[in-house]
Enzyme design. Structure first.
Site, PDB file in Angstrom:
ATOM      1  N   CYS A  45       0.149   3.718   2.789  1.00  0.00           N
ATOM      2  CA  CYS A  45       0.627   3.142   4.059  1.00  0.00           C
ATOM      3  C   CYS A  45       2.123   3.406   4.223  1.00  0.00           C
ATOM      4  CB  CYS A  45       0.389   1.623   4.102  1.00  0.00           C
ATOM      5  SG  CYS A  45      -1.341   1.129   4.029  1.00  0.00           S
ATOM      6  N   CYS A 102       0.832  -1.204   0.000  1.00  0.00           N
ATOM      7  CA  CYS A 102       0.000   0.000   0.000  1.00  0.00           C
ATOM      8  C   CYS A 102       0.873   1.263   0.000  1.00  0.00           C
ATOM      9  CB  CYS A 102      -0.908  -0.053   1.230  1.00  0.00           C
ATOM     10  SG  CYS A 102      -1.730   1.480   1.641  1.00  0.00           S
TER      11      CYS A 102
END
Length: 122
Positions: free
Chosen positions: A33, A30
């Protein structure tokens, strides 16, 4: 304080303690993230009285499912075993610091009374 890796085996032990726990639900693939990770880490170094935990949603699918995590990163703020905040999205550093200040400012006696009243009305 360094971040703590949270798993289904230690999640309840860590989050049920008195005090503030911030949980970052994330995954290695991600992009947002990965952008949020250093912000979360820097904040953990500034606030040694707060537990900063990370849940790898790929490794801990059961835990992510239990909290219905459908978008990552998702940040959860828990204080005295009560979830006060749970929202997806990577926060900029200033917004994370603002959230921490708000969580610190919550009157937990008032929250406990409201929870008890809500429970009694069911």
């Amino acid at each position: 304080m360094a971040t703590v890796q949270l798993t289904k085996d230690n999640f309840n032990d860590v989050t049920s303690r008195d005090g503030i726990v911030l949980v970052d639900f994330w995954a290695a693939w991600c992009g947002p993230c990965r952008m949020f990770a250093p912000v979360f880490e820097r904040s953990s170094e500034k606030h040694e009285d707060i537990v900063f935990g990370k849940v790898d949603t790929e490794a801990e699918r059961e835990l992510a499912g239990a909290f219905q995590i459908s978008s990552i990163p998702t940040l959860m703020a828990i204080r005295d075993n009560v979830v006060l905040y749970a929202q997806p999205g990577a926060l900029p550093e200033e917004a994370l610091e603002d959230l921490i200040a708000k969580v610190r400012a919550v009157d937990m006696d008032e929250v406990a009374q409201k929870l008890a009243a809500d429970k009694g009305s069911r």
